[in-house]
Design an enzyme around this catalytic site. Structure first.
Site, PDB file in Angstrom:
ATOM      1  CG  ASP A 247       5.750  -6.154   6.370  1.00  0.00           C
ATOM      2  OD1 ASP A 247       4.711  -5.530   6.116  1.00  0.00           O
ATOM      3  OD2 ASP A 247       6.196  -7.048   5.638  1.00  0.00           O
TER       4      ASP A 247
ATOM      5  CB  SER B  46      -0.922  -0.009   1.223  1.00  0.00           C
ATOM      6  OG  SER B  46      -0.158  -0.134   2.408  1.00  0.00           O
TER       7      SER B  46
ATOM      8  CD  GLU C 167       7.660  -7.751  -1.780  1.00  0.00           C
ATOM      9  OE1 GLU C 167       6.693  -6.990  -1.840  1.00  0.00           O
ATOM     10  OE2 GLU C 167       8.012  -8.283  -0.709  1.00  0.00           O
TER      11      GLU C 167
HETATM   12  C1  5RP Z   1       4.684  -7.275   0.465  1.00  0.00           C
HETATM   13  C2  5RP Z   1       5.593  -6.473   1.291  1.00  0.00           C
HETATM   14  C3  5RP Z   1       5.219  -5.053   1.535  1.00  0.00           C
HETATM   15  O1  5RP Z   1       6.176  -4.243   0.960  1.00  0.00           O
HETATM   16  C4  5RP Z   1       5.148  -4.815   3.013  1.00  0.00           C
HETATM   17  O2  5RP Z   1       4.199  -5.712   3.554  1.00  0.00           O
HETATM   18  C5  5RP Z   1       4.730  -3.378   3.331  1.00  0.00           C
HETATM   19  O3  5RP Z   1       3.459  -3.144   2.825  1.00  0.00           O
HETATM   20  P1  5RP Z   1       2.670  -1.810   3.105  1.00  0.00           P
HETATM   21  O4  5RP Z   1       3.375  -0.722   2.383  1.00  0.00           O
HETATM   22  O5  5RP Z   1       1.289  -2.103   2.565  1.00  0.00           O
HETATM   23  O6  5RP Z   1       2.646  -1.596   4.601  1.00  0.00           O
HETATM   24  O7  5RP Z   1       6.620  -6.900   1.738  1.00  0.00           O
HETATM   25  O8  5RP Z   1       5.081  -8.606   0.399  1.00  0.00           O
END
Ligand code: 5RP
Length: 235
Positions: free
Chosen positions: A90, A33, A109
């Site tokens: 995260d 997001s 990723e």
């Molecule tokens: C997806 C990820 C995201 O980059 C991570 O969860 C952060 O997401 P957000 O910007 O929605 O907090 O690793 O696999």
């Protein structure tokens, strides 16, 4: 932070990270997001400013978004090296080590980040931690024998290990499960833990990204903070 403040922080970080993007670059496009705002801004700069870039998406979700915003994409089978990856996280620690995979896209990723010359992380202040692990560490595992893999992970993890989605399991873009491992803020040696988890049969990838990120862009309602890793590739 309230929901509106968090969203504003994500938007400001996502947009500010585009300052690292230059004409002619091939980019890794992360998932989530926060980086969503980066993708939208890149689309705006392509259409309004004639920015010339190409992207590689790290998930089906990002591929759809990039197509909606007319970002030219490089087919996976033609990707060799990328100039820069921009992605969310995260958690991040003072050494620029990350927990990723909250969206379940960690394997793609990591593939994309590792073939990139540098990586910029877009975040909000809630993800800034001294020691990683409060956010449950995502591990992508193959479906076959996942209970056995889970028991191996449990030997390393002081808290519980749960299959994401429970009885209605989350399936990754690669057709696998995610096991969320509740380490708590105990991951003081993420490099060692990453190696140990990668050594477990049945594990495809672990959401610890060590020695990969070069900068973190932290958005907030009162401005942007950019932290550049002193020994990184952007310093
Ligand atoms: C997806 C990820 C995201 O980059 C991570 O969860 C952060 O997401 P957000 O910007 O929605 O907090 O690793 O696999």
């Amino acid at each position: 932070m309230g929901t509106g403040e968090v969203e504003a922080a994500k938007q400001s970080a996502g947009i500010a990270a585009c300052d690292f993007v230059h004409d002619g670059m091939d980019l890794g496009l992360g998932t989530g997001s926060t980086v969503r705002y980066t993708v939208i801004e890149l689309g705006r700069r392509i259409s309004e400013e004639g920015l010339n870039i190409r992207g590689v998406p790290t998930s089906i979700e990002t591929e759809i978004l990039a197509n909606e915003h007319n970002i030219p994409l490089i087919p996976w089978n033609q990707v060799e090296k990328l100039d820069l990856t921009i992605d969310g996280a995260d958690e991040f620690d003072p050494e620029f080590h990350l927990i990723k995979g909250g969206g379940g896209a960690l394997t793609r990723e990591k593939i994309v980040a590792k073939i990139s010359h540098s990586m910029v992380v877009v975040t909000d202040p809630r993800k800034d931690v001294e020691i990683l692990g409060n956010f449950p560490l995502p591990v992508e595992v193959i479906q076959f024998g996942w209970e056995v893999t889970s028991r191996h992970l449990q030997k390393l993890c002081p808290g519980d290990v749960k299959r994401r989605g429970g009885d209605n399991p989350f399936i990754t873009d690669n057709g696998n499960y995610i096991l969320d491992c509740n380490f708590g803020p105990t991951i003081s040696n993420p490099v060692e833990l990453e190696n140990k988890i990668q050594g477990i049969s049945g594990v495809l990838e672990v959401g610890l990204f060590t020695h990969i990120a070069d900068a973190v862009v932290i958005g907030s309602t009162h401005g942007i903070e950019v932290r550049i890793k002193p020994s990184g590739r952007l310093s």
